[in-house]
Design a protein around this motif. Structure first.
Motif, PDB file in Angstrom:
ATOM      1  N   LYS A 162      -9.739  -1.777   5.719  1.00  0.00           N
ATOM      2  CA  LYS A 162     -10.441  -2.189   4.507  1.00  0.00           C
ATOM      3  C   LYS A 162      -9.540  -2.177   3.279  1.00  0.00           C
ATOM      4  N   CYS A 163      -8.334  -1.691   3.424  1.00  0.00           N
ATOM      5  CA  CYS A 163      -7.402  -1.610   2.293  1.00  0.00           C
ATOM      6  C   CYS A 163      -6.943  -3.002   1.882  1.00  0.00           C
ATOM      7  N   ASN A 164      -6.814  -3.229   0.595  1.00  0.00           N
ATOM      8  CA  ASN A 164      -6.355  -4.512   0.080  1.00  0.00           C
ATOM      9  C   ASN A 164      -4.836  -4.634   0.099  1.00  0.00           C
ATOM     10  N   GLY A 165      -4.140  -3.519   0.301  1.00  0.00           N
ATOM     11  CA  GLY A 165      -2.684  -3.538   0.297  1.00  0.00           C
ATOM     12  C   GLY A 165      -2.112  -3.864   1.667  1.00  0.00           C
ATOM     13  N   SER A 166      -0.826  -4.170   1.671  1.00  0.00           N
ATOM     14  CA  SER A 166      -0.153  -4.512   2.917  1.00  0.00           C
ATOM     15  C   SER A 166       0.076  -3.278   3.789  1.00  0.00           C
ATOM     16  N   ASP A 204      -3.032  12.441  15.492  1.00  0.00           N
ATOM     17  CA  ASP A 204      -4.109  12.289  16.458  1.00  0.00           C
ATOM     18  C   ASP A 204      -5.492  12.235  15.803  1.00  0.00           C
ATOM     19  N   GLN A 205      -5.558  12.547  14.501  1.00  0.00           N
ATOM     20  CA  GLN A 205      -6.818  12.456  13.776  1.00  0.00           C
ATOM     21  C   GLN A 205      -6.952  11.138  13.021  1.00  0.00           C
ATOM     22  N   MET A 206      -5.915  10.329  13.018  1.00  0.00           N
ATOM     23  CA  MET A 206      -5.932   9.052  12.303  1.00  0.00           C
ATOM     24  C   MET A 206      -6.385   7.925  13.222  1.00  0.00           C
ATOM     25  N   GLN A 207      -7.046   6.951  12.628  1.00  0.00           N
ATOM     26  CA  GLN A 207      -7.333   5.721  13.336  1.00  0.00           C
ATOM     27  C   GLN A 207      -6.070   4.865  13.360  1.00  0.00           C
ATOM     28  N   PRO A 208      -5.895   4.027  14.372  1.00  0.00           N
ATOM     29  CA  PRO A 208      -4.667   3.219  14.463  1.00  0.00           C
ATOM     30  C   PRO A 208      -4.375   2.411  13.205  1.00  0.00           C
ATOM     31  N   GLU A 209      -5.412   1.869  12.567  1.00  0.00           N
ATOM     32  CA  GLU A 209      -5.189   1.044  11.384  1.00  0.00           C
ATOM     33  C   GLU A 209      -4.875   1.884  10.142  1.00  0.00           C
ATOM     34  N   GLN A 210      -5.056   3.203  10.231  1.00  0.00           N
ATOM     35  CA  GLN A 210      -4.759   4.088   9.104  1.00  0.00           C
ATOM     36  C   GLN A 210      -3.338   4.642   9.157  1.00  0.00           C
ATOM     37  N   ALA A 211      -2.792   4.759  10.344  1.00  0.00           N
ATOM     38  CA  ALA A 211      -1.526   5.465  10.542  1.00  0.00           C
ATOM     39  C   ALA A 211      -0.337   4.513  10.500  1.00  0.00           C
ATOM     40  N   ASN A 212       0.702   4.907   9.770  1.00  0.00           N
ATOM     41  CA  ASN A 212       1.978   4.194   9.759  1.00  0.00           C
ATOM     42  C   ASN A 212       2.986   5.058  10.514  1.00  0.00           C
ATOM     43  N   LEU A 213       3.085   4.827  11.798  1.00  0.00           N
ATOM     44  CA  LEU A 213       3.963   5.647  12.636  1.00  0.00           C
ATOM     45  C   LEU A 213       5.435   5.364  12.360  1.00  0.00           C
ATOM     46  N   ASN A 214       5.715   4.256  11.675  1.00  0.00           N
ATOM     47  CA  ASN A 214       7.094   3.902  11.352  1.00  0.00           C
ATOM     48  C   ASN A 214       7.491   4.296   9.938  1.00  0.00           C
ATOM     49  N   CYS A 239       0.856  -1.191   0.000  1.00  0.00           N
ATOM     50  CA  CYS A 239       0.000   0.000   0.000  1.00  0.00           C
ATOM     51  C   CYS A 239       0.884   1.230   0.000  1.00  0.00           C
ATOM     52  N   LYS A 240       0.880   1.959  -1.102  1.00  0.00           N
ATOM     53  CA  LYS A 240       1.774   3.118  -1.242  1.00  0.00           C
ATOM     54  C   LYS A 240       1.387   4.234  -0.272  1.00  0.00           C
ATOM     55  N   TYR A 241       0.101   4.424  -0.055  1.00  0.00           N
ATOM     56  CA  TYR A 241      -0.319   5.504   0.844  1.00  0.00           C
ATOM     57  C   TYR A 241       0.053   5.178   2.291  1.00  0.00           C
ATOM     58  N   TYR A 242      -0.067   3.922   2.667  1.00  0.00           N
ATOM     59  CA  TYR A 242       0.361   3.541   4.013  1.00  0.00           C
ATOM     60  C   TYR A 242       1.872   3.699   4.141  1.00  0.00           C
ATOM     61  N   ALA A 243       2.595   3.357   3.076  1.00  0.00           N
ATOM     62  CA  ALA A 243       4.053   3.544   3.091  1.00  0.00           C
ATOM     63  C   ALA A 243       4.404   5.009   3.292  1.00  0.00           C
ATOM     64  N   ALA A 244       3.556   5.917   2.756  1.00  0.00           N
ATOM     65  CA  ALA A 244       3.796   7.349   2.908  1.00  0.00           C
ATOM     66  C   ALA A 244       3.287   7.896   4.238  1.00  0.00           C
ATOM     67  N   GLY A 245       2.643   7.037   5.053  1.00  0.00           N
ATOM     68  CA  GLY A 245       2.252   7.452   6.390  1.00  0.00           C
ATOM     69  C   GLY A 245       0.787   7.362   6.738  1.00  0.00           C
ATOM     70  N   TYR A 246      -0.091   7.291   5.717  1.00  0.00           N
ATOM     71  CA  TYR A 246      -1.521   7.321   6.036  1.00  0.00           C
ATOM     72  C   TYR A 246      -2.323   6.685   4.910  1.00  0.00           C
ATOM     73  N   CYS A 247      -3.161   5.724   5.258  1.00  0.00           N
ATOM     74  CA  CYS A 247      -4.082   5.112   4.303  1.00  0.00           C
ATOM     75  C   CYS A 247      -5.502   5.369   4.765  1.00  0.00           C
ATOM     76  N   HIS A 248      -6.256   6.071   3.972  1.00  0.00           N
ATOM     77  CA  HIS A 248      -7.632   6.432   4.314  1.00  0.00           C
ATOM     78  C   HIS A 248      -8.500   5.199   4.569  1.00  0.00           C
ATOM     79  N   TYR A 249      -8.225   4.092   3.868  1.00  0.00           N
ATOM     80  CA  TYR A 249      -9.086   2.912   3.947  1.00  0.00           C
ATOM     81  C   TYR A 249      -8.831   2.071   5.184  1.00  0.00           C
ATOM     82  N   GLY A 250      -7.698   2.249   5.819  1.00  0.00           N
ATOM     83  CA  GLY A 250      -7.416   1.517   7.047  1.00  0.00           C
ATOM     84  C   GLY A 250      -7.470   0.016   6.859  1.00  0.00           C
TER      85      GLY A 250
END
Length: 368
Positions: free
Chosen positions: A22-26, A108-118, A9-20
């Motif tokens: 529900k995303c099909n990516g890793s 602080d506005q992201m859900q845990p499954e949306q945020a890539n803190l690393n 998941c490119k958006y998660y790799a960049a720090g945030y995935c809106h789909y959390g």
């Protein structure tokens, strides 16, 4: 690198995935980091690029070609670069950064499954500075990004450098580096090097590679894989005797939308030359049986004469009296913005303007 590239998941790799969730990516942050670092070491499926047969290779105008393939809708999220030496047609180096868009919400506005803190994503402006340092290491530019050797950037289309680089530099409140004021659009170059095949055969990376009998390696639209596949196409064209030259440039760097092209419109890969007008929806003047109007259809013209990517627009079947019902632009956040510039006569007859020819470029002008 045991993670499948298609699952990244490119958006998660960049720090945030809106789909959390529900995303099909890793959303495995460590696996994403390991894969990225593996690619930088050349441990991907493509491996280090080099030519196999240079018997027909010609002397080149440029010392090197810097290949880019940017990913991201509103702002750039993935920024990969690969450098090819034009004398030996071998790979000189790779560079990659995940970029964090300014439009991402705070942690602080992201859900845990949306945020890539690393995530190791950085602001785009910082990425450009680090790219200058990378290119300076090969003597291509100085530390300020001023070219020192003759090189050119190469992209598959005009969007990356023609539109997105200036846009994101503007968001970062910085001037884009001067080496982004000329570039090779691989589609246009391939069309003019192999005109007998026509624009449809080189309308995107996948058909271009099929034409050159090159198997697609990796995942299309993952920037890391795309720059490698673009490099493979460049090497194959060089092996066939191509002499590369820039296909587009800016005469005035401060007027970023004023772009000059080497080839005339009929020799560029556009919606018109790829044949989409015949069977698409919409078109320059609507189409007697088309839907939309002058700026309608899927991927029609906007008010600056540019073209929207097929994946960025959705047809609006509305039938307003004058100028309504062309298309709706749907940004990544899903909030549609109605474009109310329909056909010459708008939707006077409900769908499409009056007295017209052809449809829009539709799916035939598939963006890469």
């Amino acid at each position: 690198m045991d993670m499948e590239k298609g699952s990244l998941c490119k958006y998660y790799a960049a720090g945030y995935c809106h789909y959390g969730s529900k995303c099909n990516g890793s959303h495995d942050a460590q696996a994403i980091l390991d894969y990225t670092n593996g690619w930088l070491r050349g441990e991907d499926a493509v491996g280090t690029l080099s030519a196999q047969d240079t018997r027909l290779a010609q002397p080149q105008k440029f010392k090197a070609i810097v290949i880019l393939d940017l990913e991201g809708k509103d702002e750039i999220i993935e920024f990969p670069v690969l450098i090819l030496a034009c004398d030996t047609w071998t790979e000189l180096g790779r560079w990659h950064r995940w970029c964090r868009p300014t439009g991402f919400p705070s942690v602080d506005q992201m859900q845990p499954e949306q945020a890539n803190l690393n995530s190791d994503a950085i602001p785009f402006g910082q990425a450009v500075t680090e790219l200058n340092e990378f290119l300076a290491g090969f003597g291509l530019v100085d530390q300020q990004g001023n070219p020192q050797l003759e090189f050119v950037c190469c992209i598959c289309g005009n969007w990356d450098i023609g539109s997105q680089i200036p846009k994101c530099c503007g968001i970062a409140r910085m001037q884009h580096p001067s080496y982004f004021d000329q570039w090779i659009n691989l589609k246009d170059f391939a069309l003019n090097f192999m005109p007998q095949h026509g624009a449809f055969a080189v309308r995107g990376m996948v058909p271009m590679m099929k034409l050159l009998k090159l198997p697609m390696v990796g995942t299309h639209h993952l920037g890391m894989d795309d720059v490698c596949n673009i490099g493979r196409v460049l090497i194959r064209l060089a092996e066939l005797g191509a002499v590369f030259t820039e296909t587009a440039w800016r005469d005035n760097p401060r007027r970023v939308r004023d772009i000059s092209y080497r080839y005339p419109p009929n020799m560029r890969v556009t919606p018109e030359t790829t044949g989409g007008r015949r069977d698409g929806r919409g078109g320059q003047r609507g189409g007697r049986d088309g839907r939309g109007g002058q700026r309608g259809g899927r991927g029609g013209r906007d008010n600056r004469g540019q073209y929207k990517r097929n994946s960025d627009v959705a047809v609006d079947m509305g039938s307003g009296a004058f100028g309504r019902g062309a298309f709706a632009y749907v940004p990544p956040n899903g909030n549609a913005m109605q474009n109310q510039h329909g056909g010459r006569d708008g939707g006077r007859r409900g769908r499409g303007g009056r007295g017209s020819r052809g449809g829009g470029w539709a799916a035939m002008a598939q963006a890469t």
